[in-house]
Design a protein around this motif. Structure first.
Motif: not given
Length: 173
Positions: A9-16, A18-24, A48-54
């Motif tokens: 489990f890796k925290r998604a970082e800014s710039g990732q 597209d990886e989150v969106l691809a799975v969703l 999804i950007e706000p949750a990634v940023a947080r």
């Protein structure tokens, strides 16, 4: 076989995003092909950007490949009894990693417990009987249905309206 996998489990970082969106989006397409109206055909980056940023969104890797994503946060306006739970949102598993969902939920419960939370909570579209049965078989108790507005995972007063079922799992100390 998922029991042999060691998910990371890796925290998604800014710039990732597209990886989150691809799975969703892959999961949304799979659901739609089966006639399940759980999610829109495509997620918007702004959702999804706000949750990634947080730091609330995670990517789950298996054998070095992204297999799943999940958002785990500490509040949700669908629940009046806020503050004593972790909330799972936008959990999606790629088809090649089917069966990994239980491990993701177990991880989320462990993180919530480590944060001193007594419950793990989530929701899904009320008409998704198969997903509801899955959560119930995982030990989650149905805690009522509510109408929500906005995009998936949002809690807006406007926009499309959806009836969702709320579920809660008591976490052992």
């Amino acid at each position: 076989m998922t029991s042999d996998w060691n998910p990371v489990f890796k925290r998604a970082e800014s710039g990732q995003e597209d990886e989150v969106l691809a799975v969703l989006d892959e999961t949304a397409a799979w659901l739609a092909a089966r006639g399940v109206q759980q999610w829109p055909a495509r997620f918007e980056r702004a959702w999804i950007e706000p949750a990634v940023a947080r730091g609330e969104t995670w990517l789950v890797e298996v054998e070095g490949k992204v297999a799943a994503t999940v958002t785990l946060d500490w509040s949700d306006p669908l629940w009046e009894e806020d503050g004593d739970a972790g909330y799972v949102h936008r959990m999606a598993v790629r088809r090649w990693a089917a069966g990994l969902g239980g491990r993701v939920l177990g991880w989320a419960g462990d993180v919530a417990r480590a944060e001193g939370r007594a419950y793990l909570r989530l929701d899904c579209v009320a008409s998704n009987r198969r997903l509801r049965a899955y959560y119930e078989s995982a030990g989650f108790a149905h805690r009522g249905d509510m109408t929500v507005g906005g995009a998936p995972g949002q809690r807006e007063s406007s926009g499309p309206v959806t009836l969702v079922s709320r579920y809660e799992l008591a976490l052992a100390p």
